[in-house]
Write a protein that holds these residues in place. Structure first.
Motif, mmCIF file in Angstrom:
data_model
loop_
_atom_site.group_PDB
_atom_site.id
_atom_site.type_symbol
_atom_site.label_atom_id
_atom_site.label_comp_id
_atom_site.label_asym_id
_atom_site.label_seq_id
_atom_site.Cartn_x
_atom_site.Cartn_y
_atom_site.Cartn_z
ATOM 1 N N SER A 148 64.570 -36.342 13.022
ATOM 2 C CA SER A 148 64.106 -37.136 11.990
ATOM 3 C C SER A 148 62.941 -36.381 11.495
ATOM 4 O O SER A 148 62.715 -36.024 10.297
ATOM 5 N N ARG A 149 62.036 -36.375 12.611
ATOM 6 C CA ARG A 149 60.527 -35.591 12.071
ATOM 7 C C ARG A 149 60.562 -34.288 11.571
ATOM 8 O O ARG A 149 59.937 -33.752 10.539
ATOM 9 N N LEU A 150 61.796 -33.581 12.229
ATOM 10 C CA LEU A 150 61.867 -32.075 11.697
ATOM 11 C C LEU A 150 62.738 -32.089 10.175
ATOM 12 O O LEU A 150 62.199 -31.385 9.625
ATOM 13 N N ILE A 151 63.317 -32.816 9.889
ATOM 14 C CA ILE A 151 64.018 -32.946 8.557
ATOM 15 C C ILE A 151 62.986 -33.628 7.742
ATOM 16 O O ILE A 151 62.717 -32.920 6.543
ATOM 17 N N TYR A 152 62.243 -34.563 8.017
ATOM 18 C CA TYR A 152 61.097 -35.005 7.158
ATOM 19 C C TYR A 152 60.179 -33.865 6.830
ATOM 20 O O TYR A 152 59.731 -33.404 5.925
ATOM 21 N N ALA A 153 59.608 -33.157 7.763
ATOM 22 C CA ALA A 153 59.029 -31.676 7.730
ATOM 23 C C ALA A 153 59.333 -30.713 6.739
ATOM 24 O O ALA A 153 58.770 -30.104 5.792
ATOM 25 N N LEU A 154 60.604 -30.480 7.012
ATOM 26 C CA LEU A 154 61.439 -29.488 6.261
ATOM 27 C C LEU A 154 61.406 -30.006 4.648
ATOM 28 O O LEU A 154 61.345 -29.087 3.900
ATOM 29 N N ILE A 155 61.675 -31.214 4.617
ATOM 30 C CA ILE A 155 61.719 -31.691 3.102
ATOM 31 C C ILE A 155 60.468 -31.547 2.468
ATOM 32 O O ILE A 155 60.275 -31.283 1.331
ATOM 33 N N GLY A 156 59.387 -32.044 3.229
ATOM 34 C CA GLY A 156 58.098 -32.059 2.835
ATOM 35 C C GLY A 156 57.701 -30.441 2.394
ATOM 36 O O GLY A 156 57.071 -30.194 1.386
ATOM 37 N N LEU A 157 57.908 -29.409 3.223
ATOM 38 C CA LEU A 157 57.648 -28.111 2.931
ATOM 39 C C LEU A 157 58.366 -27.656 1.906
ATOM 40 O O LEU A 157 57.822 -26.768 1.079
ATOM 41 N N SER A 158 59.681 -28.116 1.545
ATOM 42 C CA SER A 158 60.493 -27.535 0.482
ATOM 43 C C SER A 158 59.936 -28.395 -0.677
ATOM 44 O O SER A 158 59.801 -27.680 -1.639
ATOM 45 N N GLY A 159 59.328 -29.597 -0.850
ATOM 46 C CA GLY A 159 58.688 -30.242 -1.971
ATOM 47 C C GLY A 159 57.678 -29.430 -2.370
ATOM 48 O O GLY A 159 57.345 -28.997 -3.415
ATOM 49 N N LEU A 160 56.704 -28.633 -1.222
ATOM 50 C CA LEU A 160 55.450 -27.883 -1.555
ATOM 51 C C LEU A 160 56.056 -26.597 -2.128
ATOM 52 O O LEU A 160 55.521 -26.102 -3.264
ATOM 53 N N TYR A 161 57.048 -26.027 -1.492
ATOM 54 C CA TYR A 161 57.587 -24.903 -2.398
ATOM 55 C C TYR A 161 58.428 -24.975 -3.663
ATOM 56 O O TYR A 161 57.816 -24.281 -4.567
ATOM 57 N N ALA A 162 58.457 -26.000 -3.881
ATOM 58 C CA ALA A 162 59.324 -26.265 -5.373
ATOM 59 C C ALA A 162 58.019 -26.457 -6.357
ATOM 60 O O ALA A 162 58.274 -26.146 -7.458
ATOM 61 N N ILE A 163 56.955 -26.732 -5.985
ATOM 62 C CA ILE A 163 55.700 -26.608 -6.738
ATOM 63 C C ILE A 163 55.740 -25.248 -7.389
ATOM 64 O O ILE A 163 55.336 -25.059 -8.634
ATOM 65 N N SER A 164 55.796 -24.250 -6.332
ATOM 66 C CA SER A 164 55.501 -22.630 -6.848
ATOM 67 C C SER A 164 56.671 -22.526 -7.855
ATOM 68 O O SER A 164 56.581 -21.516 -8.542
ATOM 69 N N ILE A 165 58.023 -22.883 -7.660
ATOM 70 C CA ILE A 165 58.918 -22.946 -8.531
ATOM 71 C C ILE A 165 58.750 -23.270 -9.767
ATOM 72 O O ILE A 165 58.908 -22.663 -11.064
ATOM 73 N N LEU A 166 58.081 -24.514 -9.910
ATOM 74 C CA LEU A 166 57.911 -25.026 -11.126
ATOM 75 C C LEU A 166 56.653 -24.413 -11.966
ATOM 76 O O LEU A 166 56.860 -24.224 -13.179
ATOM 77 N N MET A 167 55.999 -23.629 -11.445
ATOM 78 C CA MET A 167 54.763 -23.013 -12.023
ATOM 79 C C MET A 167 55.355 -21.612 -12.299
ATOM 80 O O MET A 167 54.393 -20.839 -13.057
ATOM 81 N N LYS A 168 56.449 -21.057 -11.890
ATOM 82 C CA LYS A 168 56.836 -19.631 -12.313
ATOM 83 C C LYS A 168 57.160 -19.429 -13.856
ATOM 84 O O LYS A 168 57.896 -20.526 -14.324
ATOM 85 N N PRO A 169 56.967 -18.413 -14.577
ATOM 86 C CA PRO A 169 57.471 -18.295 -15.824
ATOM 87 C C PRO A 169 59.023 -18.353 -15.924
ATOM 88 O O PRO A 169 59.618 -18.010 -14.967
ATOM 89 N N LYS A 170 59.627 -18.852 -17.107
ATOM 90 C CA LYS A 170 60.817 -18.855 -17.093
ATOM 91 C C LYS A 170 61.674 -17.504 -16.830
ATOM 92 O O LYS A 170 62.659 -17.296 -16.235
ATOM 93 N N GLU A 171 60.952 -16.268 -17.423
ATOM 94 C CA GLU A 171 61.482 -15.174 -17.225
ATOM 95 C C GLU A 171 61.726 -14.472 -15.932
ATOM 96 O O GLU A 171 62.568 -13.862 -15.500
ATOM 97 N N GLU A 172 60.692 -15.110 -14.887
ATOM 98 C CA GLU A 172 60.736 -14.474 -13.296
ATOM 99 C C GLU A 172 62.215 -15.352 -12.620
ATOM 100 O O GLU A 172 62.794 -14.705 -11.887
ATOM 101 N N LEU A 173 62.350 -16.814 -13.258
ATOM 102 C CA LEU A 173 63.507 -17.288 -12.464
ATOM 103 C C LEU A 173 64.732 -16.725 -13.000
ATOM 104 O O LEU A 173 65.624 -16.902 -12.079
ATOM 105 N N GLY A 174 64.780 -16.535 -14.053
ATOM 106 C CA GLY A 174 66.291 -15.724 -14.788
ATOM 107 C C GLY A 174 66.732 -14.486 -14.365
ATOM 108 O O GLY A 174 67.643 -13.745 -14.564
ATOM 109 N N ARG A 175 65.692 -13.762 -13.586
ATOM 110 C CA ARG A 175 65.939 -12.184 -13.286
ATOM 111 C C ARG A 175 66.962 -12.021 -12.331
ATOM 112 O O ARG A 175 67.640 -11.011 -12.169
#
Length: 77
Positions: free
Chosen positions: A42-69
């Motif tokens: 459970s703690r490993l799952i919670y940690a992975l989900i937390g890290l994924s949420g932090l990584y999702a912030i970087s996805i949110l900040m990427k320009p639209k053009e970079e996501l569609g490449r």
């Protein structure tokens, strides 16, 4: 979108659903499946989900053009 970005988003969505269940019904699905919040899995799952949420912030900040490449087709000349 790359595979790691999709994985991070899927894990962040799973975390959001779990928090929704906790908020609305006081039911922690991860803890239920893996025998409590204190179990190692459970703690490993919670940690992975937390890290994924932090990584999702970087996805949110990427320009639209970079996501569609990943799916762009090169223009023909």
């Amino acid at each position: 979108m790359s595979g790691i970005q999709r994985t991070a988003l899927v894990l962040a969505i799973i975390g959001a659903i779990n928090w929704g269940l906790i908020g609305f019904f006081r039911f922690d699905l991860v803890a239920f499946i893996f025998n409590g919040q204190a179990s190692i899995i459970s703690r490993l799952i919670y940690a992975l989900i937390g890290l994924s949420g932090l990584y999702a912030i970087s996805i949110l900040m990427k320009p639209k053009e970079e996501l569609g490449r990943d799916h762009e087709v090169e223009p023909q000349r």
